[in-house]
Write a protein that holds these residues in place. Structure first.
Motif, PDB file in Angstrom:
ATOM      1  N   UNK A  70      -6.535  21.800 -28.283  1.00  0.00           N
ATOM      2  CA  UNK A  70      -7.095  22.738 -27.566  1.00  0.00           C
ATOM      3  C   UNK A  70      -7.252  23.774 -28.012  1.00  0.00           C
ATOM      4  N   UNK A  71      -6.410  24.685 -28.452  1.00  0.00           N
ATOM      5  CA  UNK A  71      -6.622  25.751 -28.257  1.00  0.00           C
ATOM      6  C   UNK A  71      -4.906  25.967 -27.468  1.00  0.00           C
ATOM      7  N   UNK A  72      -4.911  26.880 -27.423  1.00  0.00           N
ATOM      8  CA  UNK A  72      -3.316  27.308 -26.202  1.00  0.00           C
ATOM      9  C   UNK A  72      -3.732  29.254 -26.213  1.00  0.00           C
ATOM     10  N   UNK A  73      -2.670  29.363 -25.170  1.00  0.00           N
ATOM     11  CA  UNK A  73      -2.713  31.018 -24.890  1.00  0.00           C
ATOM     12  C   UNK A  73      -1.584  31.385 -23.949  1.00  0.00           C
ATOM     13  N   UNK A  74      -1.268  32.421 -23.954  1.00  0.00           N
ATOM     14  CA  UNK A  74      -0.028  32.935 -23.255  1.00  0.00           C
ATOM     15  C   UNK A  74      -0.345  32.720 -22.101  1.00  0.00           C
ATOM     16  N   UNK A  75      -0.245  32.474 -20.824  1.00  0.00           N
ATOM     17  CA  UNK A  75      -0.413  32.613 -19.629  1.00  0.00           C
ATOM     18  C   UNK A  75       0.885  32.962 -18.805  1.00  0.00           C
ATOM     19  N   UNK A  76       1.751  34.082 -18.961  1.00  0.00           N
ATOM     20  CA  UNK A  76       3.149  34.411 -17.897  1.00  0.00           C
ATOM     21  C   UNK A  76       3.152  34.108 -16.818  1.00  0.00           C
ATOM     22  N   UNK A  77       4.149  33.595 -16.816  1.00  0.00           N
ATOM     23  CA  UNK A  77       4.266  32.521 -15.666  1.00  0.00           C
ATOM     24  C   UNK A  77       4.833  33.890 -14.279  1.00  0.00           C
ATOM     25  N   UNK A 113       8.560  28.520 -19.945  1.00  0.00           N
ATOM     26  CA  UNK A 113       7.296  29.242 -18.756  1.00  0.00           C
ATOM     27  C   UNK A 113       5.969  28.340 -17.889  1.00  0.00           C
ATOM     28  N   UNK A 114       4.984  27.889 -19.245  1.00  0.00           N
ATOM     29  CA  UNK A 114       4.544  26.368 -18.892  1.00  0.00           C
ATOM     30  C   UNK A 114       4.386  25.583 -17.758  1.00  0.00           C
ATOM     31  N   UNK A 115       5.792  24.890 -18.145  1.00  0.00           N
ATOM     32  CA  UNK A 115       6.534  24.101 -17.491  1.00  0.00           C
ATOM     33  C   UNK A 115       6.842  24.318 -15.335  1.00  0.00           C
ATOM     34  N   UNK A 116       6.977  26.416 -15.525  1.00  0.00           N
ATOM     35  CA  UNK A 116       7.472  26.498 -14.455  1.00  0.00           C
ATOM     36  C   UNK A 116       6.253  26.790 -13.605  1.00  0.00           C
ATOM     37  N   UNK A 117       5.037  27.348 -14.391  1.00  0.00           N
ATOM     38  CA  UNK A 117       3.246  26.898 -13.599  1.00  0.00           C
ATOM     39  C   UNK A 117       3.399  25.890 -13.076  1.00  0.00           C
ATOM     40  N   UNK A 118       3.534  24.690 -13.916  1.00  0.00           N
ATOM     41  CA  UNK A 118       3.367  23.001 -13.734  1.00  0.00           C
ATOM     42  C   UNK A 118       3.948  22.863 -12.474  1.00  0.00           C
ATOM     43  N   UNK A 119       4.974  23.075 -12.441  1.00  0.00           N
ATOM     44  CA  UNK A 119       5.850  23.188 -11.170  1.00  0.00           C
ATOM     45  C   UNK A 119       5.204  23.784 -10.076  1.00  0.00           C
ATOM     46  N   UNK A 120       5.149  24.583 -10.266  1.00  0.00           N
ATOM     47  CA  UNK A 120       4.548  25.754  -8.926  1.00  0.00           C
ATOM     48  C   UNK A 120       2.625  25.110  -8.682  1.00  0.00           C
ATOM     49  N   UNK A 121       2.073  24.470  -9.849  1.00  0.00           N
ATOM     50  CA  UNK A 121       0.806  23.280  -9.448  1.00  0.00           C
ATOM     51  C   UNK A 121       0.801  21.931  -8.495  1.00  0.00           C
ATOM     52  N   UNK A 122       2.409  21.712  -8.968  1.00  0.00           N
ATOM     53  CA  UNK A 122       2.728  20.602  -8.292  1.00  0.00           C
ATOM     54  C   UNK A 122       3.542  20.540  -6.951  1.00  0.00           C
ATOM     55  N   UNK A 123       3.785  21.915  -6.571  1.00  0.00           N
ATOM     56  CA  UNK A 123       4.186  22.178  -5.350  1.00  0.00           C
ATOM     57  C   UNK A 123       3.013  22.719  -4.404  1.00  0.00           C
ATOM     58  N   UNK A 124       2.021  22.344  -5.280  1.00  0.00           N
ATOM     59  CA  UNK A 124       0.306  23.179  -4.344  1.00  0.00           C
ATOM     60  C   UNK A 124       0.193  22.067  -4.185  1.00  0.00           C
ATOM     61  N   UNK A 125       0.654  20.571  -4.332  1.00  0.00           N
ATOM     62  CA  UNK A 125      -0.162  19.183  -3.989  1.00  0.00           C
ATOM     63  C   UNK A 125      -0.835  18.924  -5.396  1.00  0.00           C
TER      64      UNK A 125
END
Ligand code: F6P
Length: 358
Positions: A70-77, A113-125
């Motif tokens: 899928x390819x990847x990139x760094x998107x800092x939290x 970092x990616x799991x921090x964003x995952x958690x943020x999205x989870x909190x966003x519903x």
């Protein structure tokens, strides 16, 4: 139709494909009508709707393939909550794509970092499931991350290769190992490769102690010394500085490209012995996953599918005491799993005579 989004985020590692294959194979078996949407280049694909509708055949033949299909990139939290170059809210963009595609959930293969964003999205519903990726093995909540063992094999092989040339020339050799802020990879590859000295961020080193160890070996008739240095290794002096002082010092820059070169220069000066540095660098993340990782990835991926099927979201799939299970994303997010300087692994290494410079 159940639509599942999937992305790989952050630095790549071996076994990303094996993990996605594990998820997909189990998903296609658990549902008659599942569709997997693969986002390209990590969260960027989710933000800007760059995706591919995956077919079961896309997940065939990739168990042994390194990198990520899928390819990847760094998107800092820390930049997730700042607008993109067009002034758009990144979190809103991701939510919009998720809603537009009518996703049932999003599977995130990523590190800290990616799991921090995952958690943020989870909190966003959003319904989110995380899978623990990284060669650093620093994700809190799991005994092991996929990628780590494969990287350990490569780092160990680098040390093995250095052994013979170090012995021939009677040199001190430093092998700098990746691992970001933690020392798991250096500690384990160092032990597996028979390093005499191991320097990790969790145990700040005194260069005099390291020089003493080199001299001791020399005196005992050993012609060479192998030192495994974590890229994040830190001297006692630097560790004593406040965060602000250290930041200021780093901002000034150094004449050395990395900590290993500084240690090499100091050791050469203190011992008079020829000292060389080898940095396997990104090779540690490359190539095919080792058998351990393939099996681990298959298990983690299958468990992620089961969580999706059971409607259990907001979880990070982990392995604890050899059982695959999950922990809440919010429990793991933002916590680093570090080597315990007083833990059994360090104690055992010390028992066989490995010097940590403390
Ligand atoms: O997190 C994995 C890792 O390989 C670290 O060990 C290393 O510090 C970092 O990524 C390197 O990042 P990049 O690929 O962005 O240079």
């Amino acid at each position: 139709m159940v639509r599942i989004g999937m992305l790989t985020s952050g630095g790549d590692c071996q076994s990303l494909n094996a993990t996605m294959r594990g998820v997909a194979k189990a998903v296609y078996r658990l549902y008659d009508d599942a569709q997997i949407i693969g986002f390209e280049d990590g969260y960027k694909g989710l933000m800007y709707s760059d995706y591919r509708i995956m077919e079961p055949r896309d997940f065939s033949g990739i168990l042994t393939e390194g990198g990520t299909i899928l390819g990847t990139s760094r998107q800092p939290f820390k930049l997730m909550t700042t607008p993109d170059e067009n002034g758009l809210d990144k979190v809103e963009l991701m939510k919009q794509t998720y809603k537009k595609l009518k996703l049932h959930c999003l599977v995130v293969l990523g590190g800290n970092g990616s799991q921090k964003t995952a958690n943020l999205l989870s909190k966003e519903g959003l319904n989110v499931i995380g899978l623990p990726k990284t060669i650093d093995n620093d994700l809190w909540g799991t005994d092991m991350t996929f990628g780590f063992q494969s990287a350990m094999n490569i780092a160990t092989n680098a040390i093995d290769c250095i052994h013979t040339t170090a012995a021939s020339h009677g040199r001190v050799f430093i092998i700098e190992v990746m691992g970001h802020k933690v020392g798991w990879l250096t500690l384990q590859a160092g032990m597996a490769g028979g390093a005499d000295v191991i320097l990790i961020p969790e145990i700040p080193y005194d260069i005099h102690r390291v020089a003493e160890a080199v001299k001791r070996r020399n005196k005992a008739g050993k012609r060479f010394t192998i030192i495994a240095v974590a890229e994040g290794a830190i001297s006692k002096e630097d560790a004593a500085l406040s965060k602000k002082e250290l930041k200021k010092k780093k901002a000034k820059g150094s004449i050395y490209p990395s900590v290993s070169y500084e240690i090499a220069a100091q050791l050469e000066q203190m011992t008079g012995i020829d000292t060389r540095v080898t940095i396997p660098g990104h090779t540690q993340r490359g190539g095919e996953p080792c058998p351990y990782d393939r099996a681990l990835s298959t298990r983690l991926g299958a468990h992620a599918a089961k969580l999706i099927h059971d409607g259990e979201f907001g979880k990070l799939v982990v392995i604890q005491n050899n059982e695959v299970t999950s922990v809440p994303l919010e429990e793991s997010a933002g916590k680093l799993k570090m080597v315990d300087p007083k833990g059994s692994m360090v104690r055992e290494a010390k028992l066989v005579g490995i010097t940590f410079g403390d």
